[in-house]
Design an enzyme around this catalytic site. Structure first.
Site, short mmCIF file in Angstrom:
data_model
loop_
_atom_site.label_atom_id
_atom_site.label_comp_id
_atom_site.label_asym_id
_atom_site.label_seq_id
_atom_site.Cartn_x
_atom_site.Cartn_y
_atom_site.Cartn_z
N ASP A 1 0.88 -1.18 0.00
CA ASP A 1 0.00 0.00 0.00
C ASP A 1 0.92 1.22 0.00
OD1 ASP A 1 -1.59 2.20 0.58
OD2 ASP A 1 -2.87 1.10 1.97
N TRP B 1 5.30 -4.31 7.87
CA TRP B 1 4.24 -5.29 7.91
C TRP B 1 4.58 -6.40 6.93
CZ3 TRP B 1 3.93 -1.12 4.85
CH2 TRP B 1 3.30 -1.21 3.63
N ASP C 1 8.68 0.66 4.65
CA ASP C 1 8.56 2.00 4.11
C ASP C 1 9.91 2.70 4.13
OD1 ASP C 1 5.87 1.71 3.65
OD2 ASP C 1 5.25 2.60 5.55
N ASN D 1 -1.72 -2.77 6.09
CA ASN D 1 -0.88 -1.94 5.23
C ASN D 1 -1.35 -0.49 5.22
OD1 ASN D 1 -3.05 -1.92 3.49
ND2 ASN D 1 -2.14 -3.28 1.98
N ASP D 2 -2.37 -0.17 6.03
CA ASP D 2 -2.84 1.22 6.11
C ASP D 2 -1.99 2.05 7.07
OD1 ASP D 2 -4.85 0.66 4.36
OD2 ASP D 2 -6.30 0.19 5.93
N VAL D 3 -1.02 1.42 7.68
CA VAL D 3 -0.17 2.11 8.65
C VAL D 3 1.07 2.64 7.93
CG1 VAL D 3 1.28 1.73 10.71
CG2 VAL D 3 -0.95 0.59 10.51
N TRP E 1 4.71 2.87 8.18
CA TRP E 1 5.65 2.11 9.02
C TRP E 1 7.00 2.82 9.12
CZ3 TRP E 1 4.58 -1.77 12.20
CH2 TRP E 1 3.35 -2.39 12.05
N TYR F 1 6.77 9.82 5.15
CA TYR F 1 6.68 8.65 4.27
C TYR F 1 7.04 9.01 2.84
CZ TYR F 1 4.65 5.18 1.21
OH TYR F 1 4.46 4.25 0.21
N THR G 1 7.47 2.61 -0.63
CA THR G 1 7.47 1.30 0.05
C THR G 1 8.27 0.27 -0.77
OG1 THR G 1 5.27 1.79 0.94
CG2 THR G 1 5.96 -0.50 1.00
N1 ABN Z 1 2.39 1.96 3.23
C1 ABN Z 1 2.35 3.10 3.95
C2 ABN Z 1 1.19 3.96 3.67
C3 ABN Z 1 0.01 3.74 4.31
C4 ABN Z 1 -1.07 4.57 4.05
C5 ABN Z 1 -0.94 5.58 3.11
C6 ABN Z 1 0.28 5.77 2.47
C7 ABN Z 1 1.34 4.95 2.75
#
Ligand code: ABN
Length: 125
Positions: free
Chosen positions: A27, A52, A71, A99-101, A103, A113, A116
């Site tokens: 994600d 993750w 990430d 995967n919404d976190v 990391w 961020y 990934t």
């Molecule tokens: N994979 C990290 C991430 C999560 C949510 C939104 C963007 C990126």
């Protein structure tokens, strides 16, 4: 037999595509499209020590592998090749499997961020 719809359409040649087999549970922006690689962060960013884990099917050899989605952190979002894979993804109430976190916990530079990576951990099961 391929275990998911993603796996049935997965390919093993081009890590700059969402359909690359290791991206089944990714994600975010592919680091392969951001000046890095499928398992390397782009210059100027650093990998998160936390990640993750997904399980992806490799259509080339018929095996499933554990993939760590690490990430790359410390720069603004890359903005290239956004991909959202959902194989085995769980809601945020199970954070280690979501995967919404973002990391970037514990990353050297900051929680910003960038993209990934999809690092091969080993055979699943
Ligand atoms: N994979 C990290 C991430 C999560 C949510 C939104 C963007 C990126």
């Amino acid at each position: 037999m391929p275990p998911s719809e993603f796996a049935r359409n997965a390919q093993t040649d081009d890590p700059m595509q969402c359909s690359y087999w290791r991206h089944c549970a990714i994600d975010g922006y592919l680091c392969s499209c951001c000046g890095g690689g499928v398992h390397t962060c782009p210059p100027g960013t650093s990998p998160s020590p936390t990640s993750w884990i997904g399980t992806c099917y490799n259509p080339e050899d018929g095996n499933s592998y554990l993939i760590a989605y690490r990430d790359c952190c410390g720069m603004d979002g890359c903005g290239q090749c956004i991909c959202i894979g959902t194989d085995g993804d769980l809601p945020v109430y199970r954070p280690s499997s979501s995967n919404d976190v973002i990391w970037c916990f514990g990353a050297q530079q900051s929680m910003m961020y960038h993209c990934t990576t999809a690092v091969l951990v080993g055979l699943a099961g």
